[in-house]
Design an enzyme around this catalytic site. Sequence first.
Site, short mmCIF file in Angstrom:
data_model
loop_
_atom_site.label_atom_id
_atom_site.label_comp_id
_atom_site.label_asym_id
_atom_site.label_seq_id
_atom_site.Cartn_x
_atom_site.Cartn_y
_atom_site.Cartn_z
N GLU A 26 -16.35 49.69 36.45
CA GLU A 26 -16.50 49.93 35.09
C GLU A 26 -15.24 50.06 34.37
OE1 GLU A 26 -19.37 50.06 33.56
OE2 GLU A 26 -20.70 50.21 35.20
N TYR B 258 -18.32 56.71 27.87
CA TYR B 258 -18.96 55.59 28.72
C TYR B 258 -19.02 55.61 30.03
CZ TYR B 258 -20.38 51.37 30.81
OH TYR B 258 -20.90 50.38 31.61
N ASP C 232 -22.80 51.38 25.58
CA ASP C 232 -21.46 50.22 25.54
C ASP C 232 -21.77 49.43 24.32
OD1 ASP C 232 -23.46 48.93 26.33
OD2 ASP C 232 -22.20 47.53 27.87
#
Length: 336
Positions: free
Chosen positions: A34, A117, A135
């Site tokens: 991520e 996020y 996102d």
Amino acid sequence: MSGIGKKIISWYAEQGRELSWRETKDPYKIWIAETILQQTRIQQGIQYYYRFMERFPDVVMLAEAEQDEVLKYWEGLGYYSRARNLHAAARQLVEDFGGNFPHHHDQLMLLKGVGPYTSRAISSFAFGQATGVLDGNVMRVMSRLLSDPSPINEQKTRKSWQLIIDDWVAGHDSRDFNHAMMDLGATICTPTNPGCLICPLMDGCKAYKEGTIGFLPQKKKLKRKVRYFQFVILYNEKDEIGIQKRPEKGLWGGLYEVPNREVSLHSWEKGEITKGLHFHHELKHVFTHFDMMIKVYEGPAAHWEGSPNIQFIPIDKISIFAFAKGVLKIFERMGF
DNA sequence: AACGCGGGGCG
DNA sequence: CGCCCAGCGTT
């Protein structure tokens, strides 16, 4: 907007992307993936992910590494604070969390470099917590489903839509739901030429109905500038070149560079430079927020001042240190 | 709220 | 050349 979850999850089962970091629930692997993929396309980041995982397979290996080596594995990827924060957060995890990831996004937010996020992505993908992730892909999908012109890069919009997506995810497998929303944005609900005719959510899409797809999402745009720099390749008597480490914060933070200075457009054009150095080449390096115009000079180090921490290295040792792309481009033009 | 922070790919 | 990409931290 009821019924979204079922439709999109069944679409995802058929049409979703297969990505290696989705095959695990290891929060460490998910966290690294991520972070690498923040503001970065999968195509660009995926090789970095594999190399990074091979060298730093778990949180302890990362915590015990030197920052310079972590940055070396990030060289060329950009947004280098991600690497510095990743390293710092690994040490946080070992020292403050016993090497284990907390499950809730509020706790994950305590880690450096982990924001709204990423905290929710780890929480959902690793621990199955019922939270929606927002996102760029998901924001675009939502702006169109709702036909909502709120600028997606404003905090107000993000906070409001977080509540909506949390409502939508309720009662579904959050892992599948969030992956599905992201994949829909990446493959169907694309910025230009979206595939509305094959979209599983076409029926409930307000923007499609109203013909506003092409105007969404809205975004407040940032202004760009031009800045002028002189970079110098300095040689000592052994034909080694001078490099120095940049400050920890700011542009290219923590990376190495060759001595340089920002100058006025006037001075840059006139080529005002220390006596004894001569012009080699010129190039432009583009950032998100400004264009960096560069003139490169070379010559003996003797007369250059203002680089107290300079160190001299043989040219064939350049690859030991981590440099940003702009500096690597200079090295290439120099023939190093 | 506004700004700083990278680099690459695509129309 | 402008836009966008699995965003976050600082001011």
